[in-house]
Design an enzyme around this catalytic site. Structure first.
Site, short mmCIF file in Angstrom:
data_model
loop_
_atom_site.label_atom_id
_atom_site.label_comp_id
_atom_site.label_asym_id
_atom_site.label_seq_id
_atom_site.Cartn_x
_atom_site.Cartn_y
_atom_site.Cartn_z
N HIS A 28 0.75 -1.13 -0.28
CA HIS A 28 -0.10 -0.51 -0.01
C HIS A 28 0.93 1.55 -0.14
CE1 HIS A 28 0.41 0.62 4.20
NE2 HIS A 28 0.33 -0.41 4.32
N HIS A 31 4.15 1.45 2.24
CA HIS A 31 4.93 0.38 1.83
C HIS A 31 5.87 1.70 0.40
CE1 HIS A 31 2.49 -2.69 3.26
NE2 HIS A 31 3.28 -2.77 4.10
N CYS A 137 2.66 -9.88 19.65
CA CYS A 137 1.20 -9.34 18.70
C CYS A 137 2.38 -9.54 17.29
CB CYS A 137 1.91 -7.58 18.44
SG CYS A 137 0.91 -7.26 16.98
N CYS A 140 3.08 -7.88 14.72
CA CYS A 140 3.98 -7.11 14.52
C CYS A 140 5.86 -7.82 15.02
CB CYS A 140 4.60 -6.33 15.97
SG CYS A 140 3.86 -5.07 15.98
N CYS A 162 -2.64 -4.55 21.21
CA CYS A 162 -0.81 -3.74 20.56
C CYS A 162 -1.17 -2.53 20.66
CB CYS A 162 -0.53 -4.79 19.33
SG CYS A 162 0.24 -3.98 18.44
N HIS A 165 -0.96 -1.46 16.65
CA HIS A 165 -2.10 -2.58 15.77
C HIS A 165 -3.75 -2.58 16.58
CE1 HIS A 165 1.68 -4.28 13.95
NE2 HIS A 165 0.97 -4.26 12.48
N LYS A 313 -2.85 5.52 11.11
CA LYS A 313 -1.71 5.32 10.42
C LYS A 313 -2.02 4.10 9.41
CE LYS A 313 1.89 1.46 9.99
NZ LYS A 313 2.02 0.29 10.27
N LYS A 316 -3.63 -1.91 6.27
CA LYS A 316 -4.20 -3.28 5.61
C LYS A 316 -5.20 -3.76 5.86
CE LYS A 316 -3.77 -3.28 1.03
NZ LYS A 316 -4.21 -3.92 -0.26
N1 MSP Z 1 9.69 -6.84 7.44
C1 MSP Z 1 9.27 -6.29 8.49
C2 MSP Z 1 10.20 -5.25 7.88
C3 MSP Z 1 12.17 -5.86 8.08
S1 MSP Z 1 13.54 -5.21 7.89
C4 MSP Z 1 14.65 -6.08 8.35
C5 MSP Z 1 7.98 -4.89 8.49
N2 MSP Z 1 7.52 -4.94 7.47
S2 MSP Z 1 6.28 -4.75 7.30
O1 MSP Z 1 5.55 -4.65 5.51
O2 MSP Z 1 5.05 -4.68 8.07
O3 MSP Z 1 6.52 -2.85 7.42
C6 MSP Z 1 7.34 -2.72 6.58
C7 MSP Z 1 7.84 -1.12 6.40
O4 MSP Z 1 6.11 -0.17 5.71
C8 MSP Z 1 8.06 -0.44 8.20
O5 MSP Z 1 9.09 0.77 7.29
C9 MSP Z 1 6.75 0.32 8.29
O6 MSP Z 1 7.15 1.28 8.79
C10 MSP Z 1 6.17 0.85 6.68
N3 MSP Z 1 4.54 0.97 6.75
C11 MSP Z 1 3.76 0.50 6.94
N4 MSP Z 1 2.43 1.28 7.00
C12 MSP Z 1 3.23 2.25 6.54
C13 MSP Z 1 2.57 4.06 6.87
N5 MSP Z 1 1.24 3.10 7.17
N6 MSP Z 1 2.97 4.92 6.44
C14 MSP Z 1 4.57 4.71 6.37
N7 MSP Z 1 5.41 3.71 6.31
C15 MSP Z 1 4.44 2.33 6.78
O7 MSP Z 1 8.14 -4.40 9.42
#
Ligand code: MSP
Length: 536
Positions: A28, A31, A137, A140, A162, A165, A313, A316
């Site tokens: 999304h 990411h 969690c 997380c 959590c 989340h 935040k 999904k």
């Molecule tokens: N798999 C772990 C990261 C491992 S790195 C060795 C993880 N994955 S994640 O898919 O949940 O999140 C990845 C990144 O996306 C995180 O940096 C998280 O902050 C970012 N984001 C997820 N939702 C977000 C927003 N709404 N806004 C900005 N970034 C966010 O955590």
């Protein structure tokens, strides 16, 4: 670590990484935000003439992925393969992400090295066996402390949630292996102190320092109640904790234990871009793991804020995860890349709205930048038959533009290239664009053109040359952010035959006045940023 090959290592690359993303769902905006930021930083440094290595990838082990796969009736590996090939990689291609590698934690090149790394820690006496009980969690993939949990309400009444989340945690009790993280507190604090730039922004640094000062607990680094992960080498009833597995991607992807030359030329990272929710993993656990293994620490961990929708935040799981495609269909890929970096201060949370995006698109991209480009091309076409004229004497007004450009180049490089202040760096270029628009309004070439005297025609040539040369520089400066429209404008200015490929234009030279030679063929292409359709 097994050193292989005897070839001497070359110069070290500027190494940028994104977090590796969980593939439990499609990507999304949140990411894409970090991945685009890393791409802009990468392209910027490449245009500085540096060797750059940009890494992204996917985090595929752990309970969260396993449960999602089960819920969808496929094996975890099938699920990951499907998501990576159908959702993640295509999105990065669509957004023109120029990553050098894409690491998946289920690849053998990664899992073999993870086992070696953990075995090495075990051999060094950094790992011991123990028991743990606590709230976990799954989204997380982390044990929580009781103090940080929230009391549930409504459907979650009576449960503990959590804080990130807002979903109930699960009580886990397991026999695990532990990493002696608690032994690293003092060394970590000393490192933060000696390297103030290690964690950015300042607020993130303070939060981490405070957390470590409170004292660190040892970290459970294995799980034994499920098996979707990398097996502990000396005890295959356990899989390695998904975060230990995941963090190691930054080493395994660049040759740790397999290609010593590449490893030395790349590792450690110059910038790990991470979301603020995963800062502690990167600023506490990851450096402690490296210290324990005798490897060098990254130069900088830069935490970005969250994209928010309606005060939450975007994610999904709370159904606010907007697909990037929804926006690129409407605004185009370049505008998408530009908007989030332009509108949100990197490091802070930022709210997304269609209204704000539309308003900025129209005023800055379509009106200020796009119109400038099309007006200049149209006038060179009309008054000089599409051939860029030779400028005459450089007056005060022209000097002000050349000076404005020098400032823009310096500010943009310092802000974007050095301090990861994307909004500030982009603003420096757009301030210059405003200045050029002001210059054209003042000089009014369309009025000068009515006077057929030789003097007036010379003046007209100077004005249009000045505007075109300014656009040449903007194209170079905005190439990292908006590669597609920059390439179009480069073509429309007829710059390539004289100056070479856009991506090869060094940033340091962008402000040198007078590069676009008179005589180039200027053509008016399609609008760089077309008017938005009134669909939203
Ligand atoms: N798999 C772990 C990261 C491992 S790195 C060795 C993880 N994955 S994640 O898919 O949940 O999140 C990845 C990144 O996306 C995180 O940096 C998280 O902050 C970012 N984001 C997820 N939702 C977000 C927003 N709404 N806004 C900005 N970034 C966010 O955590």
């Amino acid at each position: 670590m097994a050193a292989t090959g005897s070839e001497q290592a070359g110069p070290k690359a500027y190494y940028v990484s994104t977090p590796i993303y969980y593939v439990n769902d499609a990507p999304h905006l949140g990411h894409a935000y970090t991945t685009v930021a890393g791409d802009v930083l990468t392209r910027w440094h490449r245009q500085r003439g540096e060797k750059v290595w940009y890494l992204t990838g996917t985090d595929e082990h752990g309970q969260k992925i396993m449960r999602t796969a089960e819920a969808n009736g496929v094996s975890p590996q099938e699920w990951c393969d499907r998501l990576v090939e159908e959702s993640w990689k295509p999105l990065w291609e669509h957004l023109r992400i120029a990553n050098d590698d894409f690491i998946r934690t289920t690849e053998k090149r990664h899992t073999d090295r993870v086992r070696e790394f953990v075995q090495d820690l075990y051999d060094r006496g950094e790992i011991y066996q123990g028991g743990y009980e606590g709230p976990y969690c799954v989204p997380c993939e982390e044990y929580k402390t009781y103090g940080e949990l929230l009391d549930g309400e409504g459907e979650y009444e009576g449960l503990q949630l959590c804080p990130i989340h807002k979903k109930p945690v699960e009580m886990l009790k397991e026999e695990n292996y532990f990493f002696k993280l608690s032994a690293y507190g003092e060394r970590l604090l000393a490192h933060y102190e000696a390297h103030p730039e290690f964690i950015q922004p300042e607020s993130a640094r303070n939060e981490v320092v405070q957390f470590v000062r409170q004292g660190l607990e040892d970290l459970s680094i294995s799980r034994s109640t499920f098996d979707w992960g990398v097996k502990i080498p000396w005890d295959d009833k356990h899989v390695i904790y998904v975060w230990i597995d995941a963090l190691l991607n930054y080493a395994t992807a660049v040759g740790y234990g397999s290609d010593q030359k590449k490893f030395e030329e790349t590792f450690p990272a110059d910038v790990h871009l991470v979301g603020k929710d995963i800062l502690r993993f990167h600023a506490v656990i990851w450096p402690a793991m490296l210290m324990a293994n005798g490897l060098p620490l990254p130069k900088r961990i830069a935490a970005n804020g969250w994209l928010m929708v309606g005060g939450e935040k975007m994610s999904k799981s709370n159904l606010t995860g907007i697909s990037p495609h929804e926006l690129t269909d409407h605004f185009g890929v370049d505008a998408y890349r530009w908007y989030f970096l332009r509108a949100i201060v990197f490091g802070q949370d930022g709210s997304f709205s269609w209204e704000d995006f539309s308003a900025r698109y129209t005023s800055e991209l379509a009106n200020d930048y796009g119109n400038l480009a099309s007006r200049v091309a149209a006038m060179v076409g009309k008054y000089f038959d599409g051939t860029l004229p030779e400028p005459a004497a450089h007056g005060e007004a022209e000097q002000a533009i050349a000076d404005g450009l020098t400032t823009a180049v310096r500010d943009a490089d310092e802000k974007l290239g050095e301090h990861l202040d994307f909004a500030g760096g982009i603003a420096a270029v757009f301030d210059f664009i405003k200045q050029v628009n002001g210059y054209l309004t003042e000089q009014a070439p369309w009025k000068v053109a009515k006077d057929t005297s030789a003097e007036a025609q010379e003046r007209l040539a100077t004005i249009l040359y000045t505007a075109a040369e300014s656009l040449r520089a903007c194209t170079v400066l905005l190439n990292a952010v908006m590669p597609e429209s920059s390439a179009k404008l480069w073509e429309s200015l007829g710059a390539e035959p004289a100056l070479g490929a856009l991506a090869d234009q060094p940033l340091a030279d962008a402000g040198r006045w007078g590069q676009l030679p008179a005589g180039t063929k200027v053509t008016k292409g399609a609008a760089l940023f077309p008017r938005l359709e009134e669909t939203k």
